[in-house]
Scaffold this motif. Sequence first.
Motif, PDB file in Angstrom:
ATOM      1  N   UNK A  86       9.329   0.464  -2.361  1.00 55.36           N
ATOM      2  CA  UNK A  86       9.614   1.808  -1.872  1.00 55.36           C
ATOM      3  C   UNK A  86      10.873   2.409  -2.459  1.00 55.36           C
ATOM      4  N   UNK A  87      11.642   1.612  -3.226  1.00 50.28           N
ATOM      5  CA  UNK A  87      12.925   2.078  -3.753  1.00 50.28           C
ATOM      6  C   UNK A  87      12.769   3.295  -4.650  1.00 50.28           C
ATOM      7  N   UNK A  88      11.729   3.310  -5.490  1.00 53.20           N
ATOM      8  CA  UNK A  88      11.556   4.421  -6.432  1.00 53.20           C
ATOM      9  C   UNK A  88      11.312   5.753  -5.727  1.00 53.20           C
ATOM     10  N   UNK A  89      10.917   5.687  -4.464  1.00 51.32           N
ATOM     11  CA  UNK A  89      10.730   6.901  -3.668  1.00 51.32           C
ATOM     12  C   UNK A  89      11.878   7.121  -2.691  1.00 51.32           C
ATOM     13  N   UNK A  90      12.904   6.279  -2.806  1.00 57.35           N
ATOM     14  CA  UNK A  90      14.040   6.408  -1.890  1.00 57.35           C
ATOM     15  C   UNK A  90      13.724   5.967  -0.489  1.00 57.35           C
ATOM     16  N   UNK A  91      12.729   5.084  -0.353  1.00 61.09           N
ATOM     17  CA  UNK A  91      12.259   4.664   0.966  1.00 61.09           C
ATOM     18  C   UNK A  91      12.252   3.159   1.132  1.00 61.09           C
TER      19      UNK A  91
ATOM     20  N   UNK B 279      23.759  14.606   3.381  1.00 63.20           N
ATOM     21  CA  UNK B 279      24.403  13.314   3.178  1.00 63.20           C
ATOM     22  C   UNK B 279      23.870  12.623   1.931  1.00 63.20           C
ATOM     23  N   UNK B 280      24.768  11.857   1.304  1.00 63.93           N
ATOM     24  CA  UNK B 280      24.383  10.986   0.195  1.00 63.93           C
ATOM     25  C   UNK B 280      23.971   9.632   0.752  1.00 63.93           C
ATOM     26  N   UNK B 281      23.413   8.819  -0.116  1.00 58.12           N
ATOM     27  CA  UNK B 281      23.028   7.455   0.235  1.00 58.12           C
ATOM     28  C   UNK B 281      22.652   6.761  -1.072  1.00 58.12           C
ATOM     29  N   UNK B 282      22.572   5.443  -1.055  1.00 58.40           N
ATOM     30  CA  UNK B 282      22.051   4.724  -2.214  1.00 58.40           C
ATOM     31  C   UNK B 282      20.661   5.265  -2.542  1.00 58.40           C
ATOM     32  N   UNK B 283      20.361   5.424  -3.842  1.00 57.75           N
ATOM     33  CA  UNK B 283      19.099   6.045  -4.246  1.00 57.75           C
ATOM     34  C   UNK B 283      17.869   5.348  -3.669  1.00 57.75           C
ATOM     35  N   UNK B 284      17.954   4.041  -3.456  1.00 57.98           N
ATOM     36  CA  UNK B 284      16.783   3.312  -2.974  1.00 57.98           C
ATOM     37  C   UNK B 284      16.471   3.586  -1.509  1.00 57.98           C
ATOM     38  N   UNK B 285      17.448   4.100  -0.763  1.00 56.07           N
ATOM     39  CA  UNK B 285      17.268   4.291   0.684  1.00 56.07           C
ATOM     40  C   UNK B 285      17.444   5.742   1.115  1.00 56.07           C
ATOM     41  N   UNK B 286      17.690   6.627   0.157  1.00 56.84           N
ATOM     42  CA  UNK B 286      18.143   7.970   0.518  1.00 56.84           C
ATOM     43  C   UNK B 286      17.178   8.733   1.424  1.00 56.84           C
ATOM     44  N   UNK B 287      15.899   8.574   1.210  1.00 57.83           N
ATOM     45  CA  UNK B 287      14.953   9.340   2.034  1.00 57.83           C
ATOM     46  C   UNK B 287      14.753   8.754   3.427  1.00 57.83           C
ATOM     47  N   UNK B 288      15.307   7.559   3.656  1.00 61.67           N
ATOM     48  CA  UNK B 288      15.291   7.010   5.014  1.00 61.67           C
ATOM     49  C   UNK B 288      16.167   7.844   5.952  1.00 61.67           C
ATOM     50  N   UNK B 289      17.089   8.628   5.369  1.00 56.65           N
ATOM     51  CA  UNK B 289      17.955   9.494   6.188  1.00 56.65           C
ATOM     52  C   UNK B 289      17.139  10.478   7.023  1.00 56.65           C
ATOM     53  N   UNK B 290      15.984  10.869   6.499  1.00 63.26           N
ATOM     54  CA  UNK B 290      15.160  11.857   7.211  1.00 63.26           C
ATOM     55  C   UNK B 290      14.726  11.364   8.587  1.00 63.26           C
ATOM     56  N   UNK B 291      14.560  10.049   8.711  1.00 63.35           N
ATOM     57  CA  UNK B 291      14.113   9.493   9.992  1.00 63.35           C
ATOM     58  C   UNK B 291      15.130   9.750  11.098  1.00 63.35           C
ATOM     59  N   UNK B 292      16.376   9.983  10.716  1.00 60.58           N
ATOM     60  CA  UNK B 292      17.426  10.195  11.709  1.00 60.58           C
ATOM     61  C   UNK B 292      17.899  11.645  11.746  1.00 60.58           C
ATOM     62  N   UNK B 293      17.133  12.518  11.097  1.00 57.20           N
ATOM     63  CA  UNK B 293      17.441  13.945  11.161  1.00 57.20           C
ATOM     64  C   UNK B 293      18.478  14.430  10.184  1.00 57.20           C
ATOM     65  N   UNK B 294      18.948  13.562   9.280  1.00 58.33           N
ATOM     66  CA  UNK B 294      19.915  13.976   8.270  1.00 58.33           C
ATOM     67  C   UNK B 294      19.173  14.548   7.064  1.00 58.33           C
ATOM     68  N   UNK B 295      19.904  15.272   6.229  1.00 57.10           N
ATOM     69  CA  UNK B 295      19.318  15.897   5.043  1.00 57.10           C
ATOM     70  C   UNK B 295      19.758  15.108   3.811  1.00 57.10           C
ATOM     71  N   UNK B 296      18.848  14.375   3.180  1.00 58.02           N
ATOM     72  CA  UNK B 296      19.230  13.563   2.022  1.00 58.02           C
ATOM     73  C   UNK B 296      19.521  14.418   0.791  1.00 58.02           C
ATOM     74  N   UNK B 297      20.636  14.114   0.132  1.00 58.89           N
ATOM     75  CA  UNK B 297      21.015  14.822  -1.090  1.00 58.89           C
ATOM     76  C   UNK B 297      21.290  13.773  -2.162  1.00 58.89           C
TER      77      UNK B 297
ATOM     78  N   UNK C  86      13.404  -0.241 -13.665  1.00 60.65           N
ATOM     79  CA  UNK C  86      13.083   0.389 -12.373  1.00 60.65           C
ATOM     80  C   UNK C  86      11.977  -0.396 -11.677  1.00 60.65           C
ATOM     81  N   UNK C  87      10.985  -0.845 -12.436  1.00 60.75           N
ATOM     82  CA  UNK C  87       9.876  -1.616 -11.873  1.00 60.75           C
ATOM     83  C   UNK C  87      10.366  -2.936 -11.296  1.00 60.75           C
ATOM     84  N   UNK C  88      11.341  -3.553 -11.945  1.00 62.27           N
ATOM     85  CA  UNK C  88      11.906  -4.808 -11.440  1.00 62.27           C
ATOM     86  C   UNK C  88      12.574  -4.593 -10.084  1.00 62.27           C
ATOM     87  N   UNK C  89      13.317  -3.469  -9.968  1.00 59.57           N
ATOM     88  CA  UNK C  89      13.971  -3.163  -8.690  1.00 59.57           C
ATOM     89  C   UNK C  89      12.938  -2.844  -7.626  1.00 59.57           C
TER      90      UNK C  89
END
Length: 284
Positions: free
Chosen positions: A272-277, A179-197, A263-266
């Motif tokens: 955690x956005x820079x790590x997708x978390x 699954x895709x997701x906004x770059x800032x949250x993409x790795x949060x998908x792992x918590x629900x068993x999805x595969x972030x792409x 990126x630092x401002x975001x």
Amino acid sequence: MTDPIDNNASAAQPINTRPSRRDVLKLGSIAALGALLGGGALLGRATPALAEAASTGTLSPSESFDIVIAVYPNGTLLDFAGPSEVFHWLPNTNIRYASLEGGPVTLEYGVVYGKTERLADIAKADLIMVPGGSDLTAPMQPAYQAQIRRLADGARYVTSVCNGSLVLAATGILKGKRSACHWAFINDLKEYGAIPVPERFVEDDNGRFMSGGGITAGIDFALRVAAKLRGQQVAEFAQLLIEYDPAPPFHSGHPRDARPEIVAMVEKELPGASKGLARIPGIR
């Protein structure tokens, strides 16, 4: 969208007979699409030209198709407004907007989206789409999750835009799915068993699951969905009508292109956005 016409309006009231921009485009597009696809196509009469043009789509030219866009409080308007614009140009396609309680829904920034249907009143959807939002508290509630899972289980296609994929993933339906997701949250998908792409458009299970990246990726997502359903010619036709010809003034739409200080401002705004978390309300 055109304004609804009040058929009960008094004859003494002035009536604006000038067609809206969308009316003009719609009338012109129907004629053009009919010519492009072999005349009579929009009336459900599949001609050889239409069959050939739509041969790359999964739907037959005359097949009707129901799309349900599931909205909720604090959702992001552009996440579904862009895809909605594309979907509304597709032939034989019905778009429905639904929420948990029905009626008006207050989106992000206080924008009130008009009347919606109750999710519970919709028996099934051919395609369900869940947009993202700045606060996922409402769509993470059990009642909303149950309705989304019910419709997703019976849908031919299960889709999302931005962090709407987190809403879908929380139902369990994306377990083991890409699954895709906004770059800032993409790795949060792992918590629900999805595969972030980390891509702008992602599909799994031969396209049953389709997702778009962050916010503006919804238009790219919708055009790809349109091509899959109705064929590339129809998708390109919709793209031309909405003049989707992006030419951003800055190359700052993704961390890979943005300047480090941006990126630092975001990151300061969304730790955690820079790590997708990055975390937002509603994510456990």
